[in-house]
Enzyme design. Structure first.
Site, mmCIF file in Angstrom:
data_model
loop_
_atom_site.group_PDB
_atom_site.id
_atom_site.type_symbol
_atom_site.label_atom_id
_atom_site.label_comp_id
_atom_site.label_asym_id
_atom_site.label_seq_id
_atom_site.Cartn_x
_atom_site.Cartn_y
_atom_site.Cartn_z
ATOM 1 N N LEU A 124 17.316 49.619 68.322
ATOM 2 C CA LEU A 124 17.130 51.068 68.307
ATOM 3 C C LEU A 124 15.739 51.391 67.793
ATOM 4 O O LEU A 124 15.307 50.828 66.790
ATOM 5 C CB LEU A 124 18.168 51.748 67.404
ATOM 6 C CG LEU A 124 19.649 51.547 67.756
ATOM 7 C CD1 LEU A 124 20.522 52.092 66.637
ATOM 8 C CD2 LEU A 124 19.981 52.234 69.077
ATOM 9 N N HIS A 125 15.049 52.288 68.474
ATOM 10 C CA HIS A 125 13.734 52.694 67.977
ATOM 11 C C HIS A 125 13.358 54.125 68.352
ATOM 12 O O HIS A 125 12.395 54.663 67.820
ATOM 13 C CB HIS A 125 12.650 51.740 68.494
ATOM 14 C CG HIS A 125 12.356 51.892 69.959
ATOM 15 N ND1 HIS A 125 13.153 51.345 70.936
ATOM 16 C CD2 HIS A 125 11.364 52.547 70.596
ATOM 17 C CE1 HIS A 125 12.656 51.646 72.122
ATOM 18 N NE2 HIS A 125 11.570 52.375 71.952
ATOM 19 N N ARG A 126 14.114 54.759 69.250
ATOM 20 C CA ARG A 126 13.714 56.099 69.704
ATOM 21 C C ARG A 126 13.979 57.139 68.627
ATOM 22 O O ARG A 126 14.999 57.093 67.934
ATOM 23 C CB ARG A 126 14.431 56.457 71.000
ATOM 24 C CG ARG A 126 14.058 55.513 72.131
ATOM 25 C CD ARG A 126 14.384 56.024 73.513
ATOM 26 N NE ARG A 126 13.974 55.034 74.502
ATOM 27 C CZ ARG A 126 12.733 54.901 74.973
ATOM 28 N NH1 ARG A 126 11.786 55.735 74.553
ATOM 29 N NH2 ARG A 126 12.435 53.978 75.848
ATOM 30 N N ARG A 176 9.559 51.150 62.765
ATOM 31 C CA ARG A 176 9.800 52.570 62.496
ATOM 32 C C ARG A 176 11.225 52.838 62.019
ATOM 33 O O ARG A 176 11.525 53.880 61.461
ATOM 34 C CB ARG A 176 9.493 53.422 63.738
ATOM 35 C CG ARG A 176 10.465 53.236 64.881
ATOM 36 C CD ARG A 176 10.205 54.241 66.004
ATOM 37 N NE ARG A 176 10.575 55.580 65.621
ATOM 38 C CZ ARG A 176 9.733 56.595 65.548
ATOM 39 N NH1 ARG A 176 8.464 56.423 65.821
ATOM 40 N NH2 ARG A 176 10.144 57.789 65.190
#
Length: 387
Positions: free
Chosen positions: A231-233, A266
């Site tokens: 997951l990164h969005r 992030r």
């Protein structure tokens, strides 16, 4: 030639001999992790054509958009990508800051040592920025993976795609859907070349070399007995409460299987704010290409918000759940093993139930995802420049 200064050296000798009118000098642009597996087979195909006598040369331009070793250097080593001829070393920053730095430094390079073609891949900031810089200097642009669209303008990648395709000269597409998107936008058919997917070239070549990550033994993993999560969005990870809800849904419906979560930089800070403590959730550092895809290939399923991973799972026949409302790769859903769940974490429970009941679709491989895409691209460039 690699430099570490903030600006380019004052004197740059031409990287290639322009005395032959028939020689084509290609700048291959790479800046972020998704680029690297796409450029590796293109470089290999150019070298093969050089050995056959084609008067074609390239310089590899690394913008430095991803500068962490696990996000960049490791991939160069594992995929056999040569050292960059130039590293623009733009580093971190906002979208606008990175775009500006890349454009300024690439423009300076081109003014002192021009190329005949700027070849960009994918949809990262470097792709758009270098395309703009090249086009403003009347250098032709080729876009590999052109024409894909999600329709979601909240995604920076969608803007990068649209801007790049608006000024591209030669469009190399992964599917006929992407080609149709370009036709509908007014691009001439003779500029569009349906060639397949270069990322799959790399996947098929490297599959025999996939290797177990160290955690395989320490976590006592077994094939099809764990889940992989990426997951990164921003829509999934920027709010700690939402991220906690999402991860808890995965944990609660995982049937107790280990959950391997390579954490994007992030995302790491946000996870620390959630206070999640589940015995079967294992957050780990980003992995090299060979180790990560070993995990994916042997996973029960992958839960992701990445586009590229949905292509890899489709080719490897691994069930995939995408936590997004739209996808620029619809073929992974209509043909492959991917399902678009949306951004509501509650959609995970029925999807995982379907998986564990053995009802997930088998999927198939899209047309021309055969490991020969890069060869088709390079041969087409040779024809276009009449080498």
């Amino acid at each position: 030639m690699i430099y570490a200064e903030q600006t380019l050296p004052k004197e740059i000798k031409p990287a290639f001999d322009h005395s032959s009118e028939k020689q084509i000098i290609i700048d291959i642009i790479a800046g972020a992790r998704p680029n690297f597996m796409k450029i590796a087979p293109i470089i290999e195909s150019i070298k093969q054509e050089q050995e056959l006598g084609a008067n074609i040369a390239f310089r590899l331009i690394h913008t430095g958009q991803h500068y962490d070793k696990m996000m960049s250097g490791n991939f160069f080593e594992q995929l056999g990508i040569p050292e960059p001829d130039f590293n623009l070393e733009v580093g971190s920053g906002t979208q606008a800051e990175q775009t500006a730095k890349i454009m300024m430094r690439y423009e300076e390079l081109l003014l002192k040592s021009p190329a005949d073609l700027c070849l960009v891949v994918g949809d990262v900031t470097s792709t758009m920025a270098c395309s703009i810089a090249a086009k403003k200097l009347n250098i032709k642009v080729a876009h590999v993976e052109a024409g894909i669209r999600s329709g979601d303008l909240s995604m920076p990648e969608e803007i990068n795609r649209m801007v790049t395709d608006a000024i591209t000269d030669y469009f190399f597409t992964t599917t006929k859907i992407a080609s149709d998107n370009l036709i509908k936008s007014g691009i001439k058919a003779e500029q569009i070349f349906f060639v397949g997917n270069t990322m799959i070239d790399t996947l098929l070549k490297q599959m025999p070399h996939f290797k177990k990550p160290e955690l395989w033994s320490s976590l006592v993993l077994a094939p099809q007995q764990y889940l992989v999560v990426t997951l990164h969005r921003p829509s999934n990870v920027d709010e700690a409460d939402r991220l906690k809800f999402l991860i808890n849904e995965i944990v609660d419906n995982s049937m107790g299987l280990p959950i391997i979560f390579p954490v994007h930089p992030r995302t790491a800070q946000k996870i620390s704010q959630t206070g999640i403590n589940a015995a079967n959730l294992h957050t780990v550092e980003p992995m090299g290409y060979l180790e990560f895809n070993y995990l994916v290939r042997n996973a029960k399923a992958v839960i992701t918000d990445s586009g590229g991973i949905t292509e890899e799972t489709t080719v490897m026949g691994v069930p995939c759940m995408t936590l997004r409302n739209t996808t620029e790769r619809p073929e992974t859903c209509s043909i492959g093993t991917n399902e678009l769940l949306g951004t509501n974490p509650e959609a995970l429970k029925p999807a995982l139930k379907k998986l564990f009941e053995g009802e997930w679709k088998k999927g198939a491989i899209p047309e021309l995802w055969d490991g020969k895409t890069s060869a088709r691209i390079v041969k087409q460039l040779i024809n276009l420049f009449a080498l």
